[in-house]
Motif scaffolding. Structure first.
Motif, short mmCIF file in Angstrom:
data_model
loop_
_atom_site.label_atom_id
_atom_site.label_comp_id
_atom_site.label_asym_id
_atom_site.label_seq_id
_atom_site.Cartn_x
_atom_site.Cartn_y
_atom_site.Cartn_z
N GLU A 13 0.83 -1.20 0.00
CA GLU A 13 0.00 0.00 0.00
C GLU A 13 0.86 1.26 0.00
O GLU A 13 0.59 2.22 -0.73
CB GLU A 13 -0.94 -0.02 1.21
CG GLU A 13 -2.04 -1.05 1.11
CD GLU A 13 -2.85 -1.18 2.39
OE1 GLU A 13 -3.84 -1.92 2.37
OE2 GLU A 13 -2.47 -0.55 3.41
N THR A 14 1.91 1.25 0.82
CA THR A 14 2.81 2.40 0.88
C THR A 14 3.50 2.63 -0.45
O THR A 14 3.59 3.76 -0.94
CB THR A 14 3.85 2.19 1.99
OG1 THR A 14 3.18 2.00 3.24
CG2 THR A 14 4.79 3.39 2.09
N TRP A 15 3.98 1.56 -1.06
CA TRP A 15 4.64 1.66 -2.36
C TRP A 15 3.68 2.12 -3.44
O TRP A 15 4.01 2.98 -4.27
CB TRP A 15 5.24 0.30 -2.71
CG TRP A 15 5.69 0.19 -4.13
CD1 TRP A 15 6.82 0.72 -4.69
CD2 TRP A 15 5.01 -0.49 -5.19
NE1 TRP A 15 6.88 0.40 -6.03
CE2 TRP A 15 5.79 -0.34 -6.36
CE3 TRP A 15 3.82 -1.24 -5.25
CZ2 TRP A 15 5.41 -0.89 -7.58
CZ3 TRP A 15 3.44 -1.78 -6.47
CH2 TRP A 15 4.24 -1.60 -7.61
N LEU A 17 10.57 -1.90 1.32
CA LEU A 17 9.51 -1.56 2.27
C LEU A 17 9.05 -2.79 3.04
O LEU A 17 8.76 -2.72 4.23
CB LEU A 17 8.33 -0.93 1.53
CG LEU A 17 8.54 0.49 1.02
CD1 LEU A 17 7.45 0.87 0.03
CD2 LEU A 17 8.57 1.47 2.19
N CYS A 31 8.88 -3.28 7.07
CA CYS A 31 7.61 -3.59 7.72
C CYS A 31 7.68 -4.93 8.44
O CYS A 31 7.19 -5.08 9.56
CB CYS A 31 6.48 -3.60 6.71
SG CYS A 31 6.05 -1.99 6.04
#
Length: 219
Positions: A181-183, A199, A203
Motif C-alpha cells: 500500500e505504501t509503495w 519496504l 515492515c
C-alpha cells in the motif's frame, strides 16, 4: 536425519487450468478498464466483452466487477506462500519469511515493475476511492493469512504455540499489505522511492520484531 520438506500436491487438471486462465483473463480486463475509466465508470458487461466471454461466464466466476480483480491481487501472495512452503524446516522462521517475501517482490533485472506489481499499484490506487475494491483487497489478505497458517505450523515445528504461529501469520501478512500500500501510493516517478521489497523488509522487521517465536528463531 533428513530435512522435512512439504509434500507435493497433484498438478491441476486441464479443466482447472482452463478455469484459472479464464479468471485471469477477466481479472486483467477488469484491471485495464478500472485504469481507463475507474470502477464507477466500468460495468460487468464491459469487462466480459473486453475479456471475450459471455456475461453469464463472468458471473459464474465473480460476484461483482470489483471481485473480478481478486486473482490479480492474490497472485503475489500465492507466489510468496509457495516460496515459503519450499523452505526447509532447518531455516530459521524469521529468515524464511523475509527471504520468501523479498524473492516474491524483487523486480527482475533492471525492470521497474513486473506485470503483477503494475496491476497491483493501479488497483490499490483505485481502491482509495472505491470501498468495494478495498473490501476485495482486505479479503484477499485475510485469505492469504489463513492459507499461510498451515505452512507456518509445519515450519515452526510441533512444539510451537499455535497462538504464536497465528500471530506470526497475521503480522507477516500485514507487513506485506502495508508495504504494498505504501509503495503503491508513492510517486511512481520518484527514483528515490523505496522498492516494494525494501519496504517489506522494514515492515516485516517492525511488525514481527517482538514476537517470541521469531525471536527464538533469530538466535
Amino acid at each position: 536425519m533428513t530435512e522435512s520438506r512439504p509434500s507435493r500436491s497433484a498438478p491441476p487438471s486441464l479443466t482447472e487450468r482452463r478455469k484459472a486462465a479464464t479468471q485471469l483473463d477477466i481479472a486483467r480486463a477488469a484491471a485495464e478498464l478500472f485504469t481507463e475509466k475507474g470502477p464507477d465508470g466500468t460495468t460487468a458487461e464491459e469487462i466480459a466483452d473486453r475479456a471475450g466471454v459471455a456475461l453469464r461466464t463472468f458471473y459464474r466466476y465473480f460476484r461483482s466487477k470489483q471481485d473480478a480483480v481478486g486473482p490479480l491481487l492474490s497472485s503475489g501472495g500465492d507466489h510468496w506462500r509457495a516460496l515459503l512452503a519450499d523452505s526447509g524446516t532447518r531455516t530459521p522462521l524469521a529468515q524464511a519469511l523475509e527471504a520468501a517475501a523479498v524473492a516474491s517482490l524483487r523486480l527482475p533485472g533492471a525492470a521497474r515493475e513486473d506485470e503483477g506489481l503494475r496491476w497491483t499499484r493501479g488497483l490499490l490506487r483505485a481502491a482509495r476511492n472505491d470501498a468495494a475494491l478495498r473490501a476485495v483487497w482486505y479479503r484477499v489478505n485475510q485469505e492469504s493469512e489463513e492459507r499461510l497458517l498451515p505452512i507456518l505450523t509445519r515450519l515452526a515445528g510441533p512444539e510451537a504455540d499455535p497462538l504464536e504461529v497465528r500471530l506470526v501469520a497475521a503480522a507477516a501478512t500485514d507487513a506485506i499489505r502495508v508495504a504494498l500500500e505504501t509503495w503503491a501510493l508513492a510517486d511512481a516517478e520518484d527514483g528515490e522511492a523505496a522498492s516494494p521489497a525494501e519496504l517489506m523488509v522494514r515492515c516485516m522487521r517492525e511488525l514481527t520484531g517482538g514476537l517470541r517465536l521469531l525471536a527464538r528463531a533469530r538466535v
